[in-house]
Design a protein around this motif. Structure first.
Motif, PDB file in Angstrom:
ATOM      1  N   LEU A 832       0.861  -1.176   0.000  1.00  0.00           N
ATOM      2  CA  LEU A 832       0.000   0.000   0.000  1.00  0.00           C
ATOM      3  C   LEU A 832       0.897   1.224   0.000  1.00  0.00           C
ATOM      4  O   LEU A 832       1.873   1.281   0.749  1.00  0.00           O
ATOM      5  N   SER A 833       0.583   2.197  -0.843  1.00  0.00           N
ATOM      6  CA  SER A 833       1.406   3.393  -0.918  1.00  0.00           C
ATOM      7  C   SER A 833       0.538   4.613  -1.150  1.00  0.00           C
ATOM      8  O   SER A 833      -0.581   4.516  -1.651  1.00  0.00           O
ATOM      9  N   VAL A 834       1.056   5.760  -0.766  1.00  0.00           N
ATOM     10  CA  VAL A 834       0.428   7.041  -1.038  1.00  0.00           C
ATOM     11  C   VAL A 834       1.456   7.923  -1.731  1.00  0.00           C
ATOM     12  O   VAL A 834       2.661   7.784  -1.511  1.00  0.00           O
ATOM     13  N   GLY A 835       0.991   8.833  -2.551  1.00  0.00           N
ATOM     14  CA  GLY A 835       1.905   9.703  -3.282  1.00  0.00           C
ATOM     15  C   GLY A 835       1.210  10.968  -3.727  1.00  0.00           C
ATOM     16  O   GLY A 835       0.082  11.269  -3.319  1.00  0.00           O
ATOM     17  N   GLY A 836       1.913  11.725  -4.585  1.00  0.00           N
ATOM     18  CA  GLY A 836       1.365  12.979  -5.069  1.00  0.00           C
ATOM     19  C   GLY A 836       1.214  14.011  -3.978  1.00  0.00           C
ATOM     20  O   GLY A 836       0.194  14.703  -3.883  1.00  0.00           O
ATOM     21  N   PHE A 837       2.245  14.150  -3.139  1.00  0.00           N
ATOM     22  CA  PHE A 837       2.145  15.063  -2.009  1.00  0.00           C
ATOM     23  C   PHE A 837       2.023  16.497  -2.485  1.00  0.00           C
ATOM     24  O   PHE A 837       2.647  16.913  -3.463  1.00  0.00           O
ATOM     25  N   GLU A 838       1.204  17.254  -1.773  1.00  0.00           N
ATOM     26  CA  GLU A 838       1.076  18.681  -2.033  1.00  0.00           C
ATOM     27  C   GLU A 838       1.216  19.424  -0.720  1.00  0.00           C
ATOM     28  O   GLU A 838       0.890  18.904   0.347  1.00  0.00           O
ATOM     29  N   GLU A 839       1.731  20.644  -0.835  1.00  0.00           N
ATOM     30  CA  GLU A 839       1.895  21.458   0.363  1.00  0.00           C
ATOM     31  C   GLU A 839       0.531  21.939   0.837  1.00  0.00           C
ATOM     32  O   GLU A 839      -0.444  21.964   0.076  1.00  0.00           O
ATOM     33  N   GLY A 840       0.469  22.343   2.097  1.00  0.00           N
ATOM     34  CA  GLY A 840      -0.790  22.788   2.670  1.00  0.00           C
ATOM     35  C   GLY A 840      -1.354  23.981   1.923  1.00  0.00           C
ATOM     36  O   GLY A 840      -0.638  24.906   1.542  1.00  0.00           O
ATOM     37  N   VAL A 841      -2.663  23.973   1.658  1.00  0.00           N
ATOM     38  CA  VAL A 841      -3.331  25.047   0.933  1.00  0.00           C
ATOM     39  C   VAL A 841      -4.216  25.802   1.905  1.00  0.00           C
ATOM     40  O   VAL A 841      -4.950  25.204   2.689  1.00  0.00           O
ATOM     41  N   THR A 842      -4.137  27.127   1.883  1.00  0.00           N
ATOM     42  CA  THR A 842      -4.931  27.946   2.787  1.00  0.00           C
ATOM     43  C   THR A 842      -5.803  28.892   1.983  1.00  0.00           C
ATOM     44  O   THR A 842      -5.470  29.287   0.870  1.00  0.00           O
ATOM     45  N   GLY A 843      -6.904  29.267   2.578  1.00  0.00           N
ATOM     46  CA  GLY A 843      -7.765  30.271   1.965  1.00  0.00           C
ATOM     47  C   GLY A 843      -8.806  29.746   1.023  1.00  0.00           C
ATOM     48  O   GLY A 843      -9.661  30.500   0.574  1.00  0.00           O
ATOM     49  N   ASN A 844      -8.795  28.460   0.686  1.00  0.00           N
ATOM     50  CA  ASN A 844      -9.800  27.899  -0.223  1.00  0.00           C
ATOM     51  C   ASN A 844     -11.009  27.433   0.583  1.00  0.00           C
ATOM     52  O   ASN A 844     -10.865  26.703   1.559  1.00  0.00           O
ATOM     53  N   MET A 845     -12.193  27.785   0.186  1.00  0.00           N
ATOM     54  CA  MET A 845     -13.414  27.410   0.901  1.00  0.00           C
ATOM     55  C   MET A 845     -14.092  26.276   0.170  1.00  0.00           C
ATOM     56  O   MET A 845     -14.367  26.367  -1.020  1.00  0.00           O
TER      57      MET A 845
END
Length: 1020
Positions: A832-845
């Motif tokens: 089992l694996s996870v990928g496609g990391f993205e940095e934290g996103v702020t301000g989106n509702m």
């Protein structure tokens, strides 16, 4: 617009007739191909519509490109051939000749009747002379002055030659071409190459299509078409000529030569005037000083030179190449030679739009870029007694910008000694002299240095190792146990390979601590650190060393003399360097140790001091020893860190690189230990660097290919321009298990999936998922049974908190899909694996913000990707938790809607039903790099979505569908699959909006009253 034509009348007539003949030949060929071949024969007779259309399209593409390149070539060859301006004497002489022909009176004295004065201009202020000595290098005569053209009465720039056809000197002259009626030089050579290439292709197409048609006609018993025979003859003649011109021109492009320069090139030697810095001793070389002295002036009226005048002078040493094919001073290598003429991108190569880059002569270094031959010529700059550094102020400035081209660059590689073994020694508090090995099942994955003295290696089993060293401590790695929620060290782990899974988390945690400590030892604004693996890092120390150099040696902070960054640095004021206990690689010349050091030695000394302090801090704080290599690039520093182990650092100075690598096997160098190293060893029957050094670059290219040959040639000479990239964050996480014996049912697999989920989630917590710092976007499951591997992928839900339960549910859902396909048991491996990391996103509702009440909808902290972590989700199994602020999940209820929630905030809000109970299970965690895929599978409807942008739209569709079902009175659970039509699954990745219409109506036909602060959504 003035045309520059041939001075010979016969040539002028030929150049006017040839383009007309070429146009007639092309027109005839076009008629034959279009009418006789494509229309009459292929379309009307054979009915080969596809072949006819294809030939017509290709024909007109080549025809248009040929016409465009021909037009550009004619324009530049006639109107802009790149001629050198005439000198004043030549202009007067030519004007006199014109007046004489016209019978006009000639100025006195008669320039035509007097003796022709063709010698070079002795005036120090001769027009155009300053353009030469304002550069660093130019082609010169033996006296150091530029070449002089007796016809044009002017100084000849580098690579300019006089053409008797047009009576002018031409930049980078190649030949006079009657095809285009003008001179082919630097302004038109690129277009000429394009024209001959497209002409060859055009003629090949005409020849092929007409020959095919003629053969088919003869085979069908028809009489040969004379038009086809004529077209074959014409296309064969012109095609062969164009092809030969193309091959010849391409050769000149790749050699960076011209038709004129290639004559006698095998024995030709070039005289070059090379500027030398002021103060450089040049007794062994002929020199010339500019501006030239004015010997014609009477010395009685000569004003004494001032210090200002002295600063304005420039001294040049007259040097010469050895001659031969390998001594072309403008040879930059095949690739750069091509770019110099044809341009830097495919658009320039294919289309006749922009001129060649070589037409730009604005560089202050030389008229045309000089190749490595210039560096090989002995010059005063190589004199060790000159009292100046070999490095310039420009080199020093490059050091501050981490430039890979700076010769003062310093790179360090820090490698933990037997890292896994050290981790266990520190954890257990074992003495450093105690032999210890890290055990994984019955094998060894790490052995400390005291144990290695007994001959223990990784190939040994535990039993064999203890025979060699009876007092060896064999510490098994931590493991996950089936059914448990945390890894632990277990004494019986080795005998439970079927129910336990290896965990490297203890070593990973220590690696993070060491990396954080290394960064603490570096200035906050000068941290260029690359984590190469769990136990090694690269550090680019260049900027920090630049700062220290300016502090220790304030004279380096002064501006360069005359504001010229190419001026040499003053020599270092120190003559002896204290290397302390460093393992210093010997120099190529043993006697050179007594020579005065240069700035590259000082820079690498400062780098060794910084690394020594870092290693000492790691030992003092975390009790780990490490080795290090300090050199000018990553490759050398990597080799150096393993040169003297353990707990030492090796310094490889620039002058010691050759001696360091010569006795080494190239298979020990990074990227040469596998198939490439075996290929080189087989091709040249050796693996020693010193035996490969005499092999020429051409031989390496021939046997290894263009790029690989150049790379290998540079590598065995210690040349590496790779950059230290500050990438310390992982890109994916994987947890896997090979089953011995294999598992045979879903219940067993589910237990391991829980461990995988817990393993991955614990590392996600370290990555900051709870603080919304980083978050994966995709999850992947791999299943192997009977030698067949099957995979499933899915997107992770955005806008919702992610925990072990969510990971487990997705993993189990994907495994269920594989099981439903059949032949899933027995299972030999799961991952089992996870990928496609993205940095934290702020301000989106998120969409849930628009479905809640009052002021809560305007709160910026309630977002789809920034919701506060629900810590209750991580409580032990069995505890019931109340979810607050669950966003859109609050619209789904197990029972009747309450109207009396706390403070009225929960009025009319629906709680999540069975899906929330499912999300209360505990999961588990582990990590190995895994390549993420670009497709995602919806966990609710099994739909594969290839576009990440459509994922949110797809989730919104599910939400709308659930609202619709709830409004109709049906119980809707998040885990249930909606009824998605089969045709819809195949047709699109996003369900059509029309499927959710009517979601706002109740079963009775009336509309539900909206609460204050809420609005009705329109779906569809």
């Amino acid at each position: 617009m003035h045309a520059i034509e041939s001075t010979r009348p016969a040539t002028r007539w030929i150049t006017r007739i040839v383009p007309v003949l070429l146009s007639a030949a092309v027109g005839f060929a076009t008629y034959v191909v279009v009418v006789r071949v494509c229309v009459d024969y292929l379309l009307r007779f054979l009915r080969y519509d596809g072949a006819a259309i294809a030939i017509l399209v290709i024909h007109f593409v080549f025809l248009l490109l040929m016409i465009a390149t021909y037009a550009r070539t004619i324009y530049h060859a006639i109107f802009n051939p790149g001629v050198v301006p005439l000198g004043p004497r030549a202009i007067k002489r030519r004007n006199a000749q014109k007046r004489k022909k016209k019978g006009q009176p000639i100025e006195t004295p008669d320039l035509e009747s007097g003796a022709y004065n063709a010698h070079p201009d002795d005036d120090p202020d001769s027009p155009g002379l300053e353009d030469f000595y304002s550069r660093d290098v130019f082609v010169c005569e033996t006296d150091g002055r530029p070449r002089w053209c007796t016809e044009c009465c002017n100084w000849k720039p580098d690579r300019a030659h006089h053409s008797s056809e047009i009576g002018r000197c031409v930049y980078r002259m190649d030949h006079y071409c009657p095809w285009v009626g003008g001179m082919i030089g630097e302004t038109s050579f690129k277009f000429f190459v394009q024209f001959t290439t497209y002409a060859s292709l055009y003629c090949a197409l005409v020849l092929g299509s007409t020959a095919y048609t003629l053969r088919r006609q003869i085979s069908h018993g028809s009489s040969p078409d004379p038009y086809l025979i004529a077209a074959i003859a014409i296309s064969a003649f012109f095609g062969l000529f164009a092809f030969l011109m193309t091959v010849t021109s391409m050769r000149y492009v790749f050699l960076n030569m011209t038709n004129v320069e290639i004559l006698g090139f095998e024995t030709k030697s070039w005289q070059l005037a090379v500027r030398v810095p002021r103060g450089t001793r040049s007794d062994k070389f002929g020199v010339v000083v500019y501006p030239l002295p004015n010997e014609a002036n009477d010395q009685r009226y000569t004003v004494p030179a001032t210090s200002r005048d002295d600063l304005a002078t420039r001294t040049f040493a007259v040097l010469a190449t050895e001659g031969g094919a390998q001594e072309n001073p403008w040879d930059l290598g095949f690739w750069r030679n091509w770019q110099t003429v044809m341009g830097t991108n495919p658009f320039d190569w294919l289309f006749p739009i922009r001129s060649s880059p070589c037409t730009n002569h604005e560089s202050h270094e030389s008229y045309y870029p000089m190749g490595p031959v210039l560096d090989k010529i002995p010059s005063p700059n190589d004199d060790p007694e000159r009292g100046k550094s070999r490095f310039t102020y420009r080199h020093l400035a490059l050091l501050a910008s981490y430039s890979t081209s700076s010769p003062l660059r310093v790179i360090a590689h820090i490698d933990l000694d037997a890292f896994y073994a050290q981790c266990e020694m520190v954890r257990l508090g074992i003495d450093e002299d105690q032999p210890l090995a890290v055990q994984q099942w019955q094998g060894l994955i790490a052995i400390n240095y005291p144990a290695r003295k007994f001959g223990i290696g990784r190939h040994c089993t535990v039993t064999e190792a203890k025979k060699l060293c009876p007092n060896l401590i064999a510490q098994h790695v931590a493991t996950w146990k089936e059914g448990e929620e945390k890894w632990a060290y277990r004494d019986d782990a080795a005998s439970h390979i079927g129910t336990h899974k290896v965990s490297l988390d203890p070593y990973r945690l220590q690696s993070r601590k060491i990396l954080a400590l290394i960064k603490q030892c570096l200035p906050p604004d000068m941290q260029k650190v690359e984590k190469a693996s769990i136990d090694e890092v690269f550090i680019d120390l260049s900027a920090q060393i630049h700062s220290i150099l300016l502090q220790r040696f304030p004279e380096l902070s002064n501006p360069p003399p005359y504001d010229d960054p190419t001026e040499k640095l003053p020599p270092p004021p120190i003559t002896a360097l204290d290397w302390q206990a460093d393992a210093l690689v010997d120099l190529d010349d043993a006697e050179a140790e007594v020579d005065n050091p240069d700035w590259d030695d000082v820079a690498i000394l400062i780098g060794s001091e910084i690394v020594r302090d870092i290693r000492a801090e790691i030992l003092r704080t975390l009790h780990y020893t490490c080795s290090a290599g300090i050199a000018s690039n990553k490759m050398l520093s990597k080799i150096g860190s393993g040169y003297k182990k353990p707990n030492q650092q090796t310094v490889i100075r620039n002058r010691a690189v050759g001696n360091f690598l010569s006795d080494m096997k190239f298979t020990k160098i990074r990227n040469l230990g596998g198939k490439l190293g075996d290929q080189v060893k087989t091709a040249f029957n050796t693996e020693l660097v010193k035996e490969m050094l005499p092999v020429s670059l051409e031989q390496l290219k021939l046997k290894l290919g263009e790029e690989t040959g150049v790379w290998f040639y540079n590598t065995i000479r210690g040349i590496d321009a790779s950059e230290v990239t500050s990438r310390t964050q992982i890109k994916s996480m994987l947890s896997a298990k090979s089953f011995q014996p294999a598992i045979n049912n879903m219940e067993q697999a589910a237990k391991w999936l829980r461990i995988f989920a817990a393993d991955i989630f614990s590392r996600l917590v370290e990555e900051g998922i709870l603080e919304h710092k980083r978050r994966p976007k995709t999850i992947h499951l791999h299943h192997r049974s009977a030698g067949q591997t099957r995979s499933r992928s899915s997107s992770l839900p955005q806008g919702k908190s992610l925990d072990e339960a969510a990971l487990f549910n997705l993993a189990r859902h994907m495994l269920t899909q594989i099981v439903n396909e059949g032949r899933a048991w027995p299972c030999a491996n799961l991952s089992l694996s996870v990928g496609g990391f993205e940095e934290g996103v702020t301000g989106n509702m998120g969409i849930s913000t628009f479905l809640i009440k009052g002021d809560e909808a305007h709160s910026p902290k309630v977002t789809s990707r920034e919701a506060p972590p629900d810590l209750s989700l991580h409580e032990p199994l069995g505890k019931k938790r109340r979810i607050e602020n669950a966003g859109i999940q609050r619209f789904f209820s197990k029972g009747p809607v309450s109207s009396g929630g706390k403070d009225g905030d929960n009025a009319g809000v629906i709680n999540l039903g069975h899906a929330q109970e499912r999300m209360q299970r505990q999961m588990g965690d582990s990590d190995t790099p895994q390549i993420p895929t670009n497709s995602y599978m919806c966990s609710r409807c099994d739909m594969v979505i290839e576009d990440p942008v459509e994922i949110q739209n797809h989730n919104d569709w599910h939400m709308a569908k659930d609202l619709q079902e709830e409004e109709r009175g049906n119980r809707a659970f998040v885990g249930n699959k909606p009824a998605v039509p089969r045709s819809q699954k195949k047709a699109t990745s996003t369900p059509p909006r029309s499927s959710s219409r009517g979601g706002g109506s109740s079963s009775g036909g009336g509309e539900r009253r909206l609460e204050p602060g809420q609005s009705k959504l329109k779906f569809g």
